[in-house]
Scaffold this active site. Structure first.
Site, PDB file in Angstrom:
ATOM      1  N   PRO A   1      -9.599  24.476  -9.052  1.00  0.00           N
ATOM      2  CA  PRO A   1     -10.551  24.119 -10.110  1.00  0.00           C
ATOM      3  C   PRO A   1     -11.426  22.966  -9.640  1.00  0.00           C
ATOM      4  CG  PRO A   1      -8.355  23.269 -10.625  1.00  0.00           C
ATOM      5  CD  PRO A   1      -8.221  24.077  -9.373  1.00  0.00           C
ATOM      6  N   MET A   2     -12.740  23.158  -9.685  1.00  0.00           N
ATOM      7  CA  MET A   2     -13.665  22.139  -9.187  1.00  0.00           C
ATOM      8  C   MET A   2     -14.784  21.946 -10.201  1.00  0.00           C
ATOM      9  SD  MET A   2     -13.773  23.108  -5.102  1.00  0.00           S
ATOM     10  CE  MET A   2     -13.668  24.894  -5.339  1.00  0.00           C
TER      11      MET A   2
ATOM     12  N   HIS B   1      -1.686  18.349  -4.678  1.00  0.00           N
ATOM     13  CA  HIS B   1      -2.689  17.811  -3.759  1.00  0.00           C
ATOM     14  C   HIS B   1      -1.971  16.744  -2.936  1.00  0.00           C
ATOM     15  CE1 HIS B   1      -7.087  16.300  -3.192  1.00  0.00           C
ATOM     16  NE2 HIS B   1      -6.352  16.067  -2.119  1.00  0.00           N
TER      17      HIS B   1
ATOM     18  N   CYS C   1      -6.949  14.467 -11.320  1.00  0.00           N
ATOM     19  CA  CYS C   1      -8.326  13.995 -11.241  1.00  0.00           C
ATOM     20  C   CYS C   1      -8.372  12.475 -11.397  1.00  0.00           C
ATOM     21  CB  CYS C   1      -9.184  14.660 -12.302  1.00  0.00           C
ATOM     22  SG  CYS C   1     -10.913  14.135 -12.267  1.00  0.00           S
TER      23      CYS C   1
ATOM     24  N   GLN D   1      -7.599  25.601 -16.664  1.00  0.00           N
ATOM     25  CA  GLN D   1      -7.081  24.254 -16.451  1.00  0.00           C
ATOM     26  C   GLN D   1      -7.512  23.335 -17.588  1.00  0.00           C
ATOM     27  OE1 GLN D   1      -8.414  21.139 -13.578  1.00  0.00           O
ATOM     28  NE2 GLN D   1      -6.372  21.387 -12.680  1.00  0.00           N
TER      29      GLN D   1
END
Length: 347
Positions: free
Chosen positions: A12-13, A166, A95, A65
Site C-alpha cells: 500500500p503506497m 517492513h 507509516c 489497509q
C-alpha cells in the site's frame, strides 16, 4: 507449506496504489496480492465511501489497509470493507508521517502493542475475512527484537496469524517519511528469525526489495515478499510473477499489459475519469526498453490535456514499437487480441 496467496504482494503506497494503479498491476499478474492506499477510519466511516472504497472486480485478491487506533472505529471500518468484498483487512502500524502520528496511528503504535492487539481483536471479531498487521521492526530507540516480537506475540494472542514486516525501524522525529524508507538500516535476518521462531505464523517481508531475484532469495526464509517502489516504478517486473513464482502462465510483456489495461481505460474515460489519472501509473512500464523516454514524454505531456483519450496511449505505444520491432509485433498482436485494432490495421 507456503501460503501461496501472499508469495508476492504490492505494498500500500499513499497517492500511488489507487484503484487505477491496482488494475494495471492486475493486468501484469493474476496472482499478486494487491493493497489499497491507507484509509483512515474517519474517512471510511464519515467520508465519500463510494469514491474512497471503490474498486474493480478484476482486482481480487485485494486488501483494504486501514489507519486508526480506536478498536470500535476499526471494527466498524473493517466491517464496511468486508461487506464491500475486500479479501483482507490490514492495519497500518508502519507509516511514520507527522500527520499520521498526530492521529495516533501508523508507526507510533509500535509503542503501544497492547492497544494494537486490542484493535486487532475487535477487527477480527467484526469480520470473517483475515485481519492482518503491517508493521516496522521498531521505532526510535526501541530494541527491534523486543518491539517486533512483543507486538507480534500480543497480536497473535488476539487471533492474528499474518504479519507484513517492513524490516527497518522508523524514526518518528528527525526523518521525513521519504528518509524513513531509506536511511534506517534494513535488518532482514531479524524478520527471517521471526518466521523461524514463530513457524505457525505467516510472515511477509517488506523493505528495499527491488527484483524477483531478491524476492526469491527471501522466500527461502519467509512466506511472502511485499514489493513497494520497485513494483510501482518498474511495474513490468510483475509480468513475470505468475510464471516464475507460481508456475502458472507465461510472462506478460509490457505491450500486452497496455492492451489489457486499454479496455479498462476506455470504460473509465466513458465515466468521466481523466486520462492522466490512469496513465500516470504506466510511466515505468517500458523501463530500460528502446523508446521508453518517448513513451513517458507522450503520456506525461499529452495525457494531461483536456479531452485526452486512448489515442494518447496508442501514440505512446507506437513510439515504443517503432524503437523496437520485437515490441512492435507483440504490441500489435496484443492490441488485436484485446480488440483495440482490427486485423491488418497499423497502430
Amino acid at each position: 507449506m507456503k501460503k501461496q496467496q501472499h508469495l508476492i504482494c504490492v505494498a500500500p503506497m499513499m497517492d500511488w496504489t489507487d484503484r487505477h494503479c491496482r488494475v494495471l498491476h492486475r493486468m501484469l499478474s493474476a496472482r499478486a496480492m494487491l493493497y489499497t492506499e491507507m484509509l483512515t477510519t474517519g474517512a471510511v466511516l464519515h467520508g465519500e465511501r463510494e469514491r474512497l472504497l471503490a474498486y474493480s472486480p478484476v482486482e481480487h485478491p485485494v486488501a483494504l489497509q486501514l489507519g486508526g487506533s480506536e478498536p470500535a472505529d476499526l471494527a466498524a471500518a473493517a466491517r464496511i470493507g468486508a461487506d464491500l468484498g475486500y479479501d483482507e483487512i490490514n492495519l497500518n502500524v508502519g507509516c511514520p508521517s507527522d500527520r499520521v502520528q498526530s492521529g495516533r496511528f501508523g508507526a507510533c503504535l509500535m509503542r503501544e502493542p497492547e492497544l494494537v492487539a486490542d484493535c486487532m481483536s475487535a477487527m477480527g471479531a467484526a469480520v470473517s475475512v483475515p485481519v492482518t498487521v503491517k508493521c516496522r521492526i521498531g521505532v526510535d530507540d526501541q530494541d527491534p527484537e523486543a518491539s517486533l516480537f512483543g507486538l507480534v506475540d500480543l497480536c497473535a494472542e488476539a487471533g492474528v496469524s499474518h504479519f507484513v514486516v517492513h524490516a527497518r525501524k522508523a524514526w518518528l522525529k528527525g526523518l521525513s517519511p521519504k528518509e524513513n524508507r531509506d536511511i534506517p538500516p534494513l535488518d532482514y535476518p531479524l524478520v527471517w528469525r521471526l518466521k523461524r521462531e514463530r513457524p505457525e505464523l505467516t510472515i511477509v517481508i517488506n523493505g528495499g526489495i527491488g527484483s524477483l531475484d531478491e524476492a526469491e532469495a527471501h522466500l527461502a526464509h519467509v512466506d511472502g515478499v511485499m514489493l513497494g517502489r520497485a513494483a510501482y516504478h518498474t511495474p513490468g517486473l510483475l509480468g513475470d510473477v505468475d510464471r516464475r513464482l507460481f508456475g502458472e502462465g507465461t510472462c506478460v510483456g509490457a505491450a500486452a499489459a497496455v492492451a489489457a489495461y486499454r479496455e479498462y481505460v476506455a470504460s473509465e474515460l466513458a465515466r468521466g475519469t481523466h486520462l492522466a489519472a490512469m496513465t500516470r501509473h504506466m510511466l515505468g512500464l517500458f523501463h530500460g526498453a528502446p523508446g521508453a523516454r518517448a513513451w513517458r514524454r507522450i503520456l506525461t505531456v499529452e495525457g494531461v490535456k483536456p479531452r485526452a483519450g486512448l489515442e494518447v496511449i496508442d501514440r505512446a505505444l507506437e513510439a515504443v514499437t517503432q524503437a523496437s520491432p520485437r515490441t512492435a509485433r507483440s504490441g500489435l498482436e496484443a492490441q488485436r487480441l484485446a480488440g483495440g485494432l482490427e486485423a491488418g490495421e497499423a497502430a
